[in-house]
Design an enzyme around this catalytic site. Structure first.
Site, short mmCIF file in Angstrom:
data_model
loop_
_atom_site.label_atom_id
_atom_site.label_comp_id
_atom_site.label_asym_id
_atom_site.label_seq_id
_atom_site.Cartn_x
_atom_site.Cartn_y
_atom_site.Cartn_z
N GLU A 169 9.64 0.76 17.63
CA GLU A 169 9.60 1.00 16.18
C GLU A 169 8.89 -0.12 15.41
O GLU A 169 9.42 -0.65 14.44
CB GLU A 169 11.02 1.23 15.65
CG GLU A 169 11.70 2.40 16.35
CD GLU A 169 13.13 2.68 15.88
OE1 GLU A 169 13.66 1.89 15.09
OE2 GLU A 169 13.70 3.70 16.32
N ASN A 210 7.01 2.21 21.71
CA ASN A 210 7.86 3.39 21.53
C ASN A 210 8.18 3.54 20.04
O ASN A 210 8.45 2.56 19.35
CB ASN A 210 9.17 3.17 22.32
CG ASN A 210 10.03 4.40 22.43
OD1 ASN A 210 9.55 5.48 22.80
ND2 ASN A 210 11.31 4.28 22.10
N HIS A 246 12.96 12.64 18.04
CA HIS A 246 14.22 13.04 17.39
C HIS A 246 13.89 14.12 16.34
O HIS A 246 13.46 13.80 15.24
CB HIS A 246 14.87 11.83 16.71
CG HIS A 246 15.35 10.80 17.69
ND1 HIS A 246 16.37 11.04 18.59
CD2 HIS A 246 14.93 9.53 17.92
CE1 HIS A 246 16.57 9.95 19.32
NE2 HIS A 246 15.71 9.03 18.94
N GLU A 275 13.16 10.07 23.79
CA GLU A 275 14.50 10.18 23.18
C GLU A 275 14.70 11.54 22.54
O GLU A 275 15.25 11.66 21.44
CB GLU A 275 14.69 9.08 22.10
CG GLU A 275 14.43 7.68 22.60
CD GLU A 275 14.70 6.60 21.56
OE1 GLU A 275 15.32 6.89 20.53
OE2 GLU A 275 14.28 5.45 21.80
N ASP A 277 15.86 14.84 21.08
CA ASP A 277 17.03 15.66 20.73
C ASP A 277 16.65 16.52 19.53
O ASP A 277 15.67 16.25 18.84
CB ASP A 277 18.33 14.87 20.51
CG ASP A 277 18.24 13.72 19.52
OD1 ASP A 277 17.25 13.64 18.78
OD2 ASP A 277 19.18 12.91 19.49
C1 XIL Z 1 20.98 4.65 18.98
C2 XIL Z 1 22.17 4.91 19.90
O1 XIL Z 1 22.08 6.23 20.37
C3 XIL Z 1 23.45 4.70 19.15
O2 XIL Z 1 24.57 4.81 20.03
C4 XIL Z 1 23.45 3.33 18.48
O3 XIL Z 1 24.61 3.18 17.69
C5 XIL Z 1 22.24 3.16 17.61
O4 XIL Z 1 21.07 3.38 18.39
N1 XIL Z 1 15.95 5.08 18.26
C6 XIL Z 1 16.15 4.28 19.34
C7 XIL Z 1 17.47 4.24 19.98
O5 XIL Z 1 15.19 3.68 19.85
O6 XIL Z 1 17.76 2.99 20.57
C8 XIL Z 1 18.58 4.62 19.02
O7 XIL Z 1 19.80 4.70 19.74
C9 XIL Z 1 18.25 5.92 18.33
C10 XIL Z 1 16.97 5.81 17.55
#
Ligand code: XIL
Length: 359
Positions: A169, A210, A246, A275, A277
């Protein structure tokens, strides 16, 4: 509520295993004679990896969670266990147990591992952010601390991590570099430094940038491409671009995603969805689950249409343990399996996803 407390509350709210749902007719293994049995089988057929983020507490405590994780996935990412606040909660005191457990379980089950993450602005240890804020850690020391962190962690897992999210990020939504603790105190060079230090510590690991919203936010796409080109011009060892993925059904599907992936692939990078979802505004309805299934299927099919896309990882596989309800008010049900580990329509859609164009 603080995320940690919320996570705890959620963990405590998990129904006892005795309440597990009855097996559904359309469970894993119900694919046709020629269809894939499960996600591992699908991954093998498509010659990619299909992974999940791992919640270590669930891995340790819930046999049914463990069973599904190890049956379905050939790649894993520690959801929190490799983040800096987890591995060095006190300065100089390393706590590797949880991260080690993820790697140990993965090796036992033939799963590759994505390391997540070395440099980020979130989930930093308090001693570090406090020290920088009160001036007891100056810029020179901060740079040394970062180098030691990367070197120590990457060395520890040398040869056991397929790919590292080296910098997570790094960009703002407008495509400029994020005004993080790193940029503010170390300047833009911290990114190149991080990749070089990681490469030195494990020359064979694939090193990734990422980020989120690079699926479709034009300024962020252009900013990230520019950053990659600059790094490459400086001969920085960057190997891959990770798209967090996401999504939420209320926002629509990022229809140009495959083309965006291709633009990064054209720079010589490998691609991963890191990641994935697909959340929804609750309550769950059959229509929402159908849209969710479509989005998961399209994302996999976009990945399969790009030769360089070699990993499709979901951010948790069960609604029993998902970060979504704790972070997005009124939203949830973002995963492939429900709270009782019954496969949702999205799971079936993934199993049925075929490659559309050659790679
Ligand atoms: C999130 C986890 O899923 C949570 O359990 C934690 O509280 C906060 O982080 N982007 C990312 C991940 O790169 O590391 C994050 O994970 C979600 C967003």
């Amino acid at each position: 509520m603080r995320p940690l407390i919320l996570a705890l509350a959620l963990a405590l709210a998990v129904p006892p295993l005795a309440l597990a749902a009855p097996a559904t007719a359309a469970g894993p293994g119900s694919g046709s004679a020629h269809g894939p049995r499960d996600l591992r089988d699908l991954a093998r057929k498509h010659r990619i990896s299909i992974g999940s983020a791992v919640d270590v507490a669930a891995l340790r405590a819930e046999p049914d969670y463990r069973t599904v994780l190890n049956r379905e996935f050939d790649h894993v990412t520690a959801e929190n266990a490799m983040k800096w606040e987890s591995v060095e909660p006190e300065r100089g005191v390393h706590t590797w147990d949880d991260a080690d457990e993820v790697v140990r379980n993965a090796r036992r089950h033939g799963q590759r591992v994505r390391g997540h993450t070395l440099v980020w602005h979130n989930q930093l240890p308090g001693w570090l952010t406090r020290g920088v804020a009160d001036g007891t850690i100056d810029a020179a020391e901060l740079r040394t601390i970062l180098r030691e962190h990367i070197t120590t962690q990457v060395r520890r897992y040398k040869g056991k991590i397929r790919a590292w999210d080296v910098v997570n990020e790094a960009l703002e939504e407008d495509g400029t570099l994020r005004q993080s603790i790193w940029l503010t105190h170390l300047g833009p060079g911290y990114i190149a430094d991080a990749f070089r230090w990681a490469h030195r510590a494990d020359p064979h690991a694939k090193l990734y940038l990422n980020d989120y919203n690079v699926e479709w936010n034009a300024p962020k796409i252009e900013g990230t491409l520019t950053l990659v080109k600059e790094l490459q011009a400086q001969k920085v060892p960057i190997d891959g671009m990770g798209f967090q993925g996401h999504l939420g059904i209320q926002y629509g599907y990022p229809g140009d995603w495959a083309n965006v992936m291709r633009r990064f692939a054209d720079l010589g990078l490998e691609i991963a969805i890191t990641e994935m979802d697909v959340r929804m505004v609750l309550p769950v309805t059959p229509e929402k689950l159908a849209t969710q299934a479509e989005y998961y299927g399209r994302a996999l099919s976009d990945c399969l249409s790009v030769k360089a896309c070699r990993e499709f990882t979901v951010w948790g596989f069960t609604d029993r343990h998902s970060w979504v309800p704790g972070w997005f008010d009124g939203e949830g049900a973002a995963c492939l399996f429900d709270e009782n580990l019954a496969p949702k329509p999205a799971y079936e859609t993934l199993l049925a996803t075929r490659r559309v164009s050659g790679r």
